[in-house]
Motif scaffolding. Structure first.
Motif, PDB file in Angstrom:
ATOM      1  N   ALA A 220       0.442  -0.896  -0.179  1.00  0.00           N
ATOM      2  CA  ALA A 220       0.181  -0.231   0.257  1.00  0.00           C
ATOM      3  C   ALA A 220       0.585   0.892   0.074  1.00  0.00           C
ATOM      4  CB  ALA A 220      -0.665   0.043   1.601  1.00  0.00           C
ATOM      5  N   LEU A 221       2.158   1.104   0.034  1.00  0.00           N
ATOM      6  CA  LEU A 221       3.223   2.372   0.451  1.00  0.00           C
ATOM      7  C   LEU A 221       3.422   2.540  -1.109  1.00  0.00           C
ATOM      8  CD1 LEU A 221       6.205   0.862   2.047  1.00  0.00           C
ATOM      9  CD2 LEU A 221       4.276   2.675   2.908  1.00  0.00           C
ATOM     10  N   PRO A 222       3.340   4.386  -1.404  1.00  0.00           N
ATOM     11  CA  PRO A 222       3.607   4.636  -2.452  1.00  0.00           C
ATOM     12  C   PRO A 222       4.830   4.109  -2.937  1.00  0.00           C
ATOM     13  CG  PRO A 222       3.327   6.501  -0.832  1.00  0.00           C
ATOM     14  CD  PRO A 222       3.426   5.368  -0.341  1.00  0.00           C
ATOM     15  N   PRO A 223       4.878   3.994  -4.923  1.00  0.00           N
ATOM     16  CA  PRO A 223       5.430   3.327  -5.370  1.00  0.00           C
ATOM     17  C   PRO A 223       7.404   3.662  -5.054  1.00  0.00           C
ATOM     18  CG  PRO A 223       4.241   4.079  -7.282  1.00  0.00           C
ATOM     19  CD  PRO A 223       3.327   5.120  -5.539  1.00  0.00           C
ATOM     20  N   ARG A 224       7.565   5.032  -5.348  1.00  0.00           N
ATOM     21  CA  ARG A 224       8.911   5.418  -4.480  1.00  0.00           C
ATOM     22  C   ARG A 224       9.260   4.758  -3.411  1.00  0.00           C
ATOM     23  NH1 ARG A 224      11.921  10.642  -5.874  1.00  0.00           N
ATOM     24  NH2 ARG A 224      12.247  10.139  -7.798  1.00  0.00           N
ATOM     25  N   CYS A 225       8.437   5.685  -2.421  1.00  0.00           N
ATOM     26  CA  CYS A 225       8.120   4.955  -0.643  1.00  0.00           C
ATOM     27  C   CYS A 225       8.721   3.407  -0.951  1.00  0.00           C
ATOM     28  CB  CYS A 225       7.060   5.156   0.640  1.00  0.00           C
ATOM     29  SG  CYS A 225       7.010   6.540   0.387  1.00  0.00           S
ATOM     30  N   ARG A 226       7.479   2.522  -1.610  1.00  0.00           N
ATOM     31  CA  ARG A 226       7.461   0.956  -1.416  1.00  0.00           C
ATOM     32  C   ARG A 226       9.481   0.837  -1.951  1.00  0.00           C
ATOM     33  NH1 ARG A 226       3.928  -0.097  -4.702  1.00  0.00           N
ATOM     34  NH2 ARG A 226       4.669   0.003  -5.833  1.00  0.00           N
ATOM     35  N   GLU A 227      10.166   1.274  -2.791  1.00  0.00           N
ATOM     36  CA  GLU A 227      10.987   0.739  -3.041  1.00  0.00           C
ATOM     37  C   GLU A 227      12.129   0.814  -2.238  1.00  0.00           C
ATOM     38  OE1 GLU A 227      14.032   1.393  -7.635  1.00  0.00           O
ATOM     39  OE2 GLU A 227      11.304   2.705  -6.994  1.00  0.00           O
ATOM     40  N   VAL A 228      12.259   2.295  -1.907  1.00  0.00           N
ATOM     41  CA  VAL A 228      13.114   2.621  -0.956  1.00  0.00           C
ATOM     42  C   VAL A 228      12.663   1.764  -0.100  1.00  0.00           C
ATOM     43  CG1 VAL A 228      13.824   4.072   0.747  1.00  0.00           C
ATOM     44  CG2 VAL A 228      13.645   4.981  -1.331  1.00  0.00           C
ATOM     45  N   PHE A 229      11.410   1.403   1.038  1.00  0.00           N
ATOM     46  CA  PHE A 229      11.530   0.335   1.718  1.00  0.00           C
ATOM     47  C   PHE A 229      12.657  -0.890   2.045  1.00  0.00           C
ATOM     48  CE2 PHE A 229       9.492  -2.414   4.182  1.00  0.00           C
ATOM     49  CZ  PHE A 229       9.933  -2.492   5.723  1.00  0.00           C
ATOM     50  N   GLU A 230      11.668  -2.044   0.011  1.00  0.00           N
ATOM     51  CA  GLU A 230      12.024  -3.595  -0.031  1.00  0.00           C
ATOM     52  C   GLU A 230      13.452  -3.227  -0.461  1.00  0.00           C
ATOM     53  OE1 GLU A 230       9.547  -3.709  -3.884  1.00  0.00           O
ATOM     54  OE2 GLU A 230       8.602  -4.697  -1.932  1.00  0.00           O
ATOM     55  N   LEU A 231      14.336  -2.043  -0.755  1.00  0.00           N
ATOM     56  CA  LEU A 231      15.449  -2.041  -0.845  1.00  0.00           C
ATOM     57  C   LEU A 231      16.445  -2.046   0.588  1.00  0.00           C
ATOM     58  CD1 LEU A 231      16.136   0.505  -3.865  1.00  0.00           C
ATOM     59  CD2 LEU A 231      16.827  -2.249  -2.854  1.00  0.00           C
ATOM     60  N   SER A 232      15.652  -1.357   1.227  1.00  0.00           N
ATOM     61  CA  SER A 232      16.534  -1.524   2.777  1.00  0.00           C
ATOM     62  C   SER A 232      15.981  -2.384   3.873  1.00  0.00           C
ATOM     63  CB  SER A 232      15.923  -0.353   3.431  1.00  0.00           C
ATOM     64  OG  SER A 232      16.339   0.434   4.480  1.00  0.00           O
ATOM     65  N   ARG A 233      14.971  -2.913   3.575  1.00  0.00           N
ATOM     66  CA  ARG A 233      14.253  -3.857   4.680  1.00  0.00           C
ATOM     67  C   ARG A 233      14.432  -5.365   3.903  1.00  0.00           C
ATOM     68  NH1 ARG A 233      12.214  -1.428   9.343  1.00  0.00           N
ATOM     69  NH2 ARG A 233      13.944   0.755   9.377  1.00  0.00           N
ATOM     70  N   VAL A 234      14.575  -5.582   3.061  1.00  0.00           N
ATOM     71  CA  VAL A 234      14.067  -7.164   2.142  1.00  0.00           C
ATOM     72  C   VAL A 234      15.607  -7.246   1.876  1.00  0.00           C
ATOM     73  CG1 VAL A 234      13.446  -7.916   0.006  1.00  0.00           C
ATOM     74  CG2 VAL A 234      11.948  -6.639   1.015  1.00  0.00           C
ATOM     75  N   LYS A 235      16.087  -6.317   0.828  1.00  0.00           N
ATOM     76  CA  LYS A 235      17.940  -6.395   0.602  1.00  0.00           C
ATOM     77  C   LYS A 235      19.078  -6.083   0.953  1.00  0.00           C
ATOM     78  CE  LYS A 235      18.127  -8.336  -2.515  1.00  0.00           C
ATOM     79  NZ  LYS A 235      17.680  -9.724  -2.911  1.00  0.00           N
ATOM     80  N   GLY A 236      18.459  -5.227   2.069  1.00  0.00           N
ATOM     81  CA  GLY A 236      19.623  -4.814   3.541  1.00  0.00           C
ATOM     82  C   GLY A 236      20.805  -3.620   3.056  1.00  0.00           C
ATOM     83  N   LEU A 237      20.254  -3.348   1.508  1.00  0.00           N
ATOM     84  CA  LEU A 237      21.520  -1.606   1.710  1.00  0.00           C
ATOM     85  C   LEU A 237      21.126  -1.107   2.359  1.00  0.00           C
ATOM     86  CD1 LEU A 237      20.300  -1.895  -2.062  1.00  0.00           C
ATOM     87  CD2 LEU A 237      21.396  -3.467  -1.582  1.00  0.00           C
ATOM     88  N   ARG A 238      22.365  -0.583   2.243  1.00  0.00           N
ATOM     89  CA  ARG A 238      23.103   1.499   3.013  1.00  0.00           C
ATOM     90  C   ARG A 238      21.959   2.612   2.371  1.00  0.00           C
ATOM     91  NH1 ARG A 238      28.037  -1.208   3.357  1.00  0.00           N
ATOM     92  NH2 ARG A 238      28.208   0.238   1.874  1.00  0.00           N
ATOM     93  N   TYR A 239      21.938   3.678   3.177  1.00  0.00           N
ATOM     94  CA  TYR A 239      20.984   4.806   2.153  1.00  0.00           C
ATOM     95  C   TYR A 239      21.915   4.945   1.269  1.00  0.00           C
ATOM     96  CZ  TYR A 239      17.580   5.680   6.179  1.00  0.00           C
ATOM     97  OH  TYR A 239      16.276   5.092   7.200  1.00  0.00           O
ATOM     98  N   ALA A 240      23.087   5.078   1.587  1.00  0.00           N
ATOM     99  CA  ALA A 240      23.869   5.113   0.303  1.00  0.00           C
ATOM    100  C   ALA A 240      24.160   4.250  -0.910  1.00  0.00           C
ATOM    101  CB  ALA A 240      25.131   5.699   0.930  1.00  0.00           C
ATOM    102  N   GLU A 241      23.646   3.561  -0.464  1.00  0.00           N
ATOM    103  CA  GLU A 241      23.907   2.254  -1.635  1.00  0.00           C
ATOM    104  C   GLU A 241      22.221   2.292  -2.255  1.00  0.00           C
ATOM    105  OE1 GLU A 241      26.241  -1.534  -0.108  1.00  0.00           O
ATOM    106  OE2 GLU A 241      24.565  -1.055   0.333  1.00  0.00           O
TER     107      GLU A 241
END
Length: 201
Positions: A143-164
């Motif tokens: 239900a997250l907005p597209p950009r929010c969802r992409e950032v969230f998944e990259l951070s919490r699912v893929k474990g990327l740092r903010y810089a990555e």
């Protein structure tokens, strides 16, 4: 018909010497394989790097980057004259990488459910709650907005740092931080019944 595949350069800092978007699109419309070759050589290393940062799988990242470039060639006559081809190509890479990551997650979750059904053992109450919570989390993420969802998944699912994440999405670290904060606020609101002190509906 796709042009011959040029040997993709691998350095991460390969210079972007491709024509600008209007000139490139005009050249591609004319079937100029040399222009496609220059764009491929200039963009391919960074496209692979962006996909690999999200998937941690170089072979899949290379396949995604190649597919996007060949799709760009195949659809060259369909793009509007004002299309920003470079932005389109990198956005397509990110989207395909995210779709691949979601597909892997669905396969993993499906295998887990199948294993439980095969065992033919009813879930304990604690396992039922866990399954319901997991479903609630998945729904909240979708239900997250597209950009929010992409950032969230990259951070919490893929474990990327903010810089990555910033590098993969072409954003500033500050923007990534803001989008992550927005995603967490929305998640907290939607998952309030599951948080301490909340009541499940």
């Amino acid at each position: 018909m796709r042009p011959p595949l040029p040997p993709g350069p691998r350095p991460d800092d390969a210079p972007d010497n491709a024509p600008d978007d209007p000139a490139l699109l005009d050249a591609l419309r004319r079937g100029d394989e040399a222009a496609f070759d220059r764009a491929f050589r200039a963009w391919y290393p960074r496209m692979v790097g962006a996909a690999n940062a999200m998937l941690r799988d170089l072979a899949v990242a290379e396949e995604i980057a190649q597919d996007v470039m060949f799709e760009l060639w195949r659809r060259r006559e369909q793009f509007p004259p004002d299309t920003a081809l470079r932005s389109y190509a990198f956005r397509a890479v990110r989207n395909r990488a995210l779709n691949h990551a979601r597909h892997l997650r669905v396969e993993r979750d499906g295998a887990r459910v199948a294993a439980q059904e095969e065992a033919q053992e009813p879930l304990a109450p604690s396992e039922l709650v866990s399954a319901e919570l997991e479903a609630a989390i998945v729904g909240a993420v979708e239900a997250l907005p597209p950009r929010c969802r992409e950032v969230f998944e990259l951070s919490r699912v893929k474990g990327l740092r903010y810089a990555e994440i910033a590098e993969a999405m072409g954003l500033s670290v500050k923007t990534v931080d803001a989008q992550m904060g927005k995603a967490l606020r929305i998640m907290r609101e939607r998952l309030a019944p599951w948080l301490p002190g909340g009541e499940r509906l």
